[in-house]
Design an enzyme around this catalytic site. Structure first.
Site, PDB file in Angstrom:
ATOM      1  N   ASP A 147      76.426  21.732  24.864  1.00 62.17           N
ATOM      2  CA  ASP A 147      75.095  22.189  25.246  1.00 62.17           C
ATOM      3  C   ASP A 147      74.298  20.988  25.730  1.00 62.17           C
ATOM      4  OD1 ASP A 147      73.054  24.491  25.160  1.00 62.17           O
ATOM      5  OD2 ASP A 147      72.002  22.896  24.094  1.00 62.17           O
ATOM      6  N   GLU A 168      70.205  19.474  26.791  1.00 65.84           N
ATOM      7  CA  GLU A 168      68.748  19.585  26.836  1.00 65.84           C
ATOM      8  C   GLU A 168      68.283  18.780  28.045  1.00 65.84           C
ATOM      9  OE1 GLU A 168      67.106  21.586  24.919  1.00 65.84           O
ATOM     10  OE2 GLU A 168      68.814  22.052  23.629  1.00 65.84           O
ATOM     11  N   HIS A 220      67.324  24.209  19.517  1.00 69.43           N
ATOM     12  CA  HIS A 220      66.963  23.487  20.737  1.00 69.43           C
ATOM     13  C   HIS A 220      67.306  22.004  20.647  1.00 69.43           C
ATOM     14  CE1 HIS A 220      65.266  26.888  22.768  1.00 69.43           C
ATOM     15  NE2 HIS A 220      64.411  27.124  21.778  1.00 69.43           N
ATOM     16  N   ASP A 250      72.674  23.646  18.916  1.00 67.79           N
ATOM     17  CA  ASP A 250      72.972  24.844  19.696  1.00 67.79           C
ATOM     18  C   ASP A 250      74.464  24.961  19.969  1.00 67.79           C
ATOM     19  OD1 ASP A 250      70.296  25.234  19.643  1.00 67.79           O
ATOM     20  OD2 ASP A 250      69.952  24.955  21.790  1.00 67.79           O
TER      21      ASP A 250
END
Length: 684
Positions: free
Chosen positions: A497, A499, A640, A645
């Site tokens: 994942d 960000e 988040h 995640d």
């Protein structure tokens, strides 16, 4: 569009059509019956009744049938993924009579699970005890230890190995041996290990160092190989040369200083032309004495360094048949047939370097014009405190010039690689060639080697106790097998994942955090993860900070994407990628990869698309909605975050696997085809 929404749309259309058609007819006929109010009421009621009946019927079916069916579907979906989930949706409406039957099924299911779990616990108790004892032993071993399966995938490594390789990317469960130690000689040796479990030693170069590898096959296994390592770059014993140097160096400095002083006197007095004869005689005697002493010191210093070099190789008792068992298969692959003859003997040798010497020597001999055949023989003969190793071939003997040239040949192109002459001196040996007096037309190359005191052949290895420890990685298909045909629960899956600074990844937004975890053989590896903050080299908007909580100060000291992405691609290896809403995360990585001239070419599973395929009637498929539906929890402060995640996505995929298998989706190719079909349905 889900089936429920289509049915809802059809109901609204029918209700609306019946309402507007009835209204139009009522208005048209009402003008003709303006005087008879009873007839007008009857007319309006009969024409508007169908729409009212359709509306009430739809509401009633939704209340009594469709709503309970949807909630029952959610309940069974949760139970299939998580059988111990609470019963939040008891049967209602026409399904309320199934409450006891469903509860009985659930209780029976839970009782069966408890029985299976108890049986598994009892059966695994002994194995767990052995496992803990084995782990305790491995933890305290100071020798780096690696265990690989028959496909050269890492099954086990100990803390000493982790410290030895200092967090190299190739050290990780399931990773290939070639990612950690890419030496071709090691890979070749693994294919020719003896089946009796005896060890083979190799000296391999890697990253400007030499590693002494002890390699052996694990008995009563499916081809597992045990490798122990030792850094052989600095094997000299410092005390052997510090004491001689401590005595030689002051003497060298003293004699050199005397000679320098005498030279200065000669130069000064010769310029003034007042050098007396008796002074000349004394200076000549002093120079002669210091020159002889200096020559003697240099000779002793050379002997010290010669002994130091010879001490670097470890001469061990070696059975000659073990040499041929390791040498002959690799030569045969190159078209060279080596046949041992005579009586096997014990000798003292640095086995890895002697094998390398013989292998290179056979290649040179085979490539020369002196050998008229690819068939060679090797014979061991016992001499006076020496063992003679004779290589025999049909052809002419080697000249002294040819042997001197071969002595300068190096083993490898590596700058640390020794020459053949160095390996001979390591064994206090030399070589010479002569015509064979026993067979006409044949020649020999003789290498005298130190003999060992042992006489009898090595004892046979007794069979070990029938104990077996199962490592699940060894159950995986071979790496070269068709990846698309591999079952999902046997894949090496990397769940990741990202960000970012925003959603405009094709514009100015960049990745600021990258996290990943690994699923191997259907298990989430708790101790293996990738978690790295990234400096986006641009400010992080406040609107993005409100989501993931990262500020400019949090990533100011982090490496840029140009440093992190190559490391992450090494961490991926040959794994299949997994993400939730993978299109966004892949775009974030591919944008950076394009700028670095890299390519990410791995299959990708998307849990968002798989969820839509499994539950097409459900409207919400976000990560939060799925976590709530399946009873998954984010640890505090991990929502988040890239790694948080990724781990919830990994747990979600593990819950999907039994549901996919129940629908016949077993292999990677079937899962990719399923999510592609969903993607085509939702595409505009």
């Amino acid at each position: 569009m889900p089936k429920y929404q289509r049915l809802l749309g059809l109901w609204l259309i029918l209700t609306g059509l019946s309402f507007f058609i009835g209204l139009a007819l009522a208005l048209a006929l009402d003008t003709r019956l303006s005087e008879d109010w009873l007839l007008r009421v009857t007319l309006w009621g009969s024409l508007m009744a169908p729409s009212l009946i359709c509306l009430l019927l739809g509401w009633w079916l939704e209340w009594r049938l469709f709503g309970p069916l949807r909630r029952l579907g959610v309940l069974f979906s949760r139970w299939s993924a998580h059988p111990d989930a609470p019963t939040d949706y008891p049967p209602e409406g026409w399904l309320s009579s199934l409450q006891e039957d469903i509860q009985r099924i659930r209780l029976g299911w839970q009782q069966d699970r408890v029985a299976l779990k108890t049986a598994h616990f009892e059966g695994a108790k002994q194995a767990a005890r052995i496992k803990f004892e084995l782990e305790a032993v491995i933890q305290v071993l100071q020798v780096p230890l690696l265990l690989y399966d028959q496909h050269q995938r890492l099954l086990l490594f100990n803390p000493a190995a982790e410290a030895f390789f200092q967090q190299q990317a190739g050290l990780g469960l399931g990773r290939q041996l070639k990612e950690l130690l890419p030496a071709s000689s090691l890979a070749d040796a693994l294919h020719h290990l003896p089946k009796d479990g005896s060890a083979r030693q190799l000296l391999i170069p890697h990253q400007q160092r030499w590693y002494l590898c002890d390699v052996r096959r694990v008995l009563a296994s499916r081809g597992e190989v045990l490798i122990t390592l030792e850094d052989a770059t600095e094997q000299q014993d410092e005390q052997r040369w510090r004491q001689p140097l401590a005595s030689l160096l002051p003497a060298l400095r003293g004699h050199a200083a005397n000679l320098a002083t005498a030279a200065e006197v000669f130069m000064h007095d010769s310029a003034n032309q007042d050098l007396k004869p008796e002074l000349i005689t004394r200076l000549q005697q002093g120079i002669h004495q210091d020159s002889q002493a200096l020559s003697q010191c240099i000779q002793e210093l050379g002997q010290v360094f010669e002994k130091l070099y010879l001490h670097q190789g470890r001469l061990r008792d070696t059975w000659s048949n073990d040499l041929w068992a390791a040498l002959c298969p690799s030569l045969k692959e190159q078209g060279i047939q080596l046949t041992p003859i005579g009586i096997p003997l014990w000798l003292k040798a640095d086995t890895p370097s002697l094998l390398a010497l013989l292998h290179q020597l056979m290649r040179l001999l085979h490539a020369s014009d002196l050998s008229r055949s690819a068939d060679y023989e090797v014979e061991m003969q016992l001499g006076n405190q020496r063992v003679y190793l004779d290589l025999i071939w049909q052809g002419e003997a080697l000249s002294l010039d040819q042997l001197n040239r071969w002595a300068e040949v190096t083993l490898h192109d590596d700058p640390l690689a020794p020459r053949l002459g160095d390996l001979l001196r390591r064994h206090s040996s030399d070589w010479w060639s002569l015509q064979d007096t026993q067979r006409a037309g044949h020649a020999r190359l003789r290498l005298p080697l130190p003999s060992a005191s042992r006489v009898y052949p090595p004892s046979q290895i007794s069979p070990p106790r029938p104990e077996f420890h199962d490592f699940s990685i060894a159950d995986l298909p071979a790496p070269q097998a068709n990846l698309a045909a591999c079952p999902l629960n046997q894949l090496n899956l990397l769940v990741f994942d990202t960000e970012t600074t925003g959603l405009d990844l094709r514009g100015q937004d960049r990745v600021i955090s990258l996290g990943a975890c690994r699923i191997l053989n259907g298990r989430l590896l708790a101790q293996e993860s990738f978690d790295q903050k990234i400096n986006p080299e641009r400010p992080i908007p406040a609107s993005s900070t409100q989501i993931h909580g990262l500020t400019d100060a949090d990533v100011a000291q982090s490496p840029p994407m140009a440093v992190v992405l190559p490391r992450f691609m090494d961490y991926i290896g040959d794994a299949v990628l997994v993400a939730h809403n993978a299109a966004f995360d892949l775009l974030a990585l591919e944008t950076a990869a394009t700028a670095l001239h890299l390519q990410i070419q791995r299959p990708v599973l998307d849990t968002l698309l798989l969820s839509r395929a499994l539950d097409p009637d459900q409207e919400q498929h976000s990560l939060d909605a799925l976590a709530e539906r399946y009873g998954l929890r984010f640890p505090p402060g991990t929502r988040h975050t890239a790694l948080g995640d990724a781990r919830v996505t990994a747990e979600l995929l593990l819950l999907f696997l039994p549901r996919l298998e129940a629908r016949g989706i077993i292999t990677l190719a079937q899962a990719l085809a399923l999510q592609n079909s969903v993607q085509q349905q939702v595409a505009p």
